[in-house]
Design a protein around this motif. Structure first.
Motif, PDB file in Angstrom:
ATOM      1  N   LEU A 158       0.824  -1.208   0.000  1.00  0.00           N
ATOM      2  CA  LEU A 158       0.000   0.000   0.000  1.00  0.00           C
ATOM      3  C   LEU A 158       0.857   1.257   0.000  1.00  0.00           C
ATOM      4  N   ILE A 159       1.886   1.259   0.827  1.00  0.00           N
ATOM      5  CA  ILE A 159       2.771   2.424   0.911  1.00  0.00           C
ATOM      6  C   ILE A 159       3.505   2.635  -0.417  1.00  0.00           C
ATOM      7  N   LEU A 160       3.980   1.531  -1.016  1.00  0.00           N
ATOM      8  CA  LEU A 160       4.696   1.609  -2.295  1.00  0.00           C
ATOM      9  C   LEU A 160       3.799   2.202  -3.380  1.00  0.00           C
ATOM     10  N   ILE A 161       2.597   1.655  -3.506  1.00  0.00           N
ATOM     11  CA  ILE A 161       1.674   2.130  -4.548  1.00  0.00           C
ATOM     12  C   ILE A 161       1.281   3.582  -4.294  1.00  0.00           C
ATOM     13  N   GLN A 162       1.045   3.896  -3.043  1.00  0.00           N
ATOM     14  CA  GLN A 162       0.676   5.269  -2.691  1.00  0.00           C
ATOM     15  C   GLN A 162       1.767   6.251  -3.103  1.00  0.00           C
ATOM     16  N   ASN A 163       3.000   5.897  -2.846  1.00  0.00           N
ATOM     17  CA  ASN A 163       4.123   6.775  -3.202  1.00  0.00           C
ATOM     18  C   ASN A 163       4.259   6.918  -4.720  1.00  0.00           C
ATOM     19  N   ILE A 164       4.061   5.807  -5.456  1.00  0.00           N
ATOM     20  CA  ILE A 164       4.182   5.852  -6.916  1.00  0.00           C
ATOM     21  C   ILE A 164       3.116   6.757  -7.519  1.00  0.00           C
ATOM     22  N   LEU A 165       1.868   6.570  -7.091  1.00  0.00           N
ATOM     23  CA  LEU A 165       0.759   7.313  -7.700  1.00  0.00           C
ATOM     24  C   LEU A 165       0.720   8.766  -7.237  1.00  0.00           C
ATOM     25  N   ARG A 166       1.228   9.043  -6.066  1.00  0.00           N
ATOM     26  CA  ARG A 166       1.278  10.436  -5.614  1.00  0.00           C
ATOM     27  C   ARG A 166       2.301  11.240  -6.402  1.00  0.00           C
ATOM     28  N   ARG A 167       3.289  10.566  -6.959  1.00  0.00           N
ATOM     29  CA  ARG A 167       4.241  11.262  -7.838  1.00  0.00           C
ATOM     30  C   ARG A 167       3.530  11.802  -9.075  1.00  0.00           C
ATOM     31  N   ASP A 168       2.462  11.123  -9.474  1.00  0.00           N
ATOM     32  CA  ASP A 168       1.661  11.582 -10.610  1.00  0.00           C
ATOM     33  C   ASP A 168       0.566  12.547 -10.162  1.00  0.00           C
ATOM     34  N   PHE A 214       5.573  -5.728  -9.711  1.00  0.00           N
ATOM     35  CA  PHE A 214       5.406  -4.811 -10.834  1.00  0.00           C
ATOM     36  C   PHE A 214       6.455  -3.706 -10.752  1.00  0.00           C
ATOM     37  N   GLY A 215       6.747  -3.100 -11.887  1.00  0.00           N
ATOM     38  CA  GLY A 215       7.681  -1.994 -11.924  1.00  0.00           C
ATOM     39  C   GLY A 215       6.978  -0.674 -11.689  1.00  0.00           C
ATOM     40  N   VAL A 216       7.709   0.315 -11.240  1.00  0.00           N
ATOM     41  CA  VAL A 216       7.152   1.641 -10.973  1.00  0.00           C
ATOM     42  C   VAL A 216       6.540   2.235 -12.232  1.00  0.00           C
ATOM     43  N   LEU A 217       7.271   2.160 -13.332  1.00  0.00           N
ATOM     44  CA  LEU A 217       6.787   2.744 -14.584  1.00  0.00           C
ATOM     45  C   LEU A 217       5.573   1.994 -15.119  1.00  0.00           C
ATOM     46  N   GLU A 218       5.569   0.683 -14.959  1.00  0.00           N
ATOM     47  CA  GLU A 218       4.427  -0.108 -15.443  1.00  0.00           C
ATOM     48  C   GLU A 218       3.155   0.268 -14.703  1.00  0.00           C
ATOM     49  N   LEU A 219       3.224   0.331 -13.376  1.00  0.00           N
ATOM     50  CA  LEU A 219       2.039   0.682 -12.580  1.00  0.00           C
ATOM     51  C   LEU A 219       1.533   2.064 -12.954  1.00  0.00           C
ATOM     52  N   SER A 220       2.423   3.022 -13.028  1.00  0.00           N
ATOM     53  CA  SER A 220       2.040   4.393 -13.362  1.00  0.00           C
ATOM     54  C   SER A 220       1.414   4.457 -14.744  1.00  0.00           C
TER      55      SER A 220
END
Length: 220
Positions: A14-24, A102-108
């Motif tokens: 959850l923390i990982l995904i939250q950080n990735i999507l908040r960058r966007d 999953f990779g950061v770029l893939e999820l984003s």
């Protein structure tokens, strides 16, 4: 900026995904437990990410329960790669899946692609095609004043074929329209979607989707 809900029992994920999507610059809410007594917590989001393997209820079952009350894209987070499991998830009303790890770029990229596609669809209106009334804004189809109970992906297939009435689409072309060029679901899911769409239409004595053997499908 979109409002996104992520449901996973692993807090690190959850923390990982939250950080990735908040960058966007998305607004991200998380749940590590599923409140089955009240499903209204799932309303009001632009996109939902659901983990498949959760202790109390799996993501497929949860998707089936909330799909009638939400029409935003639902993406599964899963370590499963078997075709049967993927088809099951997409048939319950899911729009796509992302395989762990999953990779950061893939999820984003996957999340933002679904959000862009959703925004484009909101600017359309409605149209009567072969006796079927398409409400493009709400993504609903009516026949004889009765609403067809379609999942999100079933609706996408109907809209694609109906708007281009008479044109033959291969299974691969339909797949690309539903999942995008970066999708990695199984192409066989399209065959299953067509089967269920036909079954639902036949309840109203209609059969608009025709098979062109060896080529694909068309709307008549």
């Amino acid at each position: 900026m979109a409002k996104i809900l992520v449901v996973d029992d692993e807090k690190d994920i959850l923390i990982l995904i939250q950080n990735i999507l908040r960058r966007d610059e998305h607004q991200v809410h998380t749940l590590d437990q599923v409140p089955m007594d009240t499903l209204d917590v799932f309303e009001g989001y632009d996109l939902i990410l659901l983990d498949v393997m959760m202790p109390e209820v799996d993501g497929f079952e949860l998707c089936g329960k909330i799909r009638p009350i939400v029409d935003c894209p639902i993406l599964f987070l899963t370590a499963k790669t078997e075709e049967e499991a993927i088809v099951k998830g997409l048939m319950t009303g899911g729009d796509d899946y992302i395989t762990k790890p999953f990779g950061v770029l893939e999820l984003s990229a996957r999340v933002n692609a679904h959000l862009r596609r959703e925004q484009r669809e909101k600017y359309q209106t409605k149209r009567l095609i072969s006796g079927f009334l398409f409400h493009f804004d709400s993504k609903e189809v009516f026949i004889h004043d009765q609403k067809l109970n379609l999942t999100k992906n079933e609706y996408k297939i109907c809209e694609l074929l109906a708007v281009h009435k008479g044109r033959i689409f291969t299974r691969e072309e339909i797949y690309d329209q539903v999942y995008g060029l970066d999708g990695d679901a199984m192409h066989s899911t399209i065959t299953e979607f067509i089967r269920t769409i036909r079954k639902k239409c036949k309840e109203y004595h209609a059969d608009p989707i025709k098979t062109v053997w060896g080529v694909g499908y068309k709307w008549e």
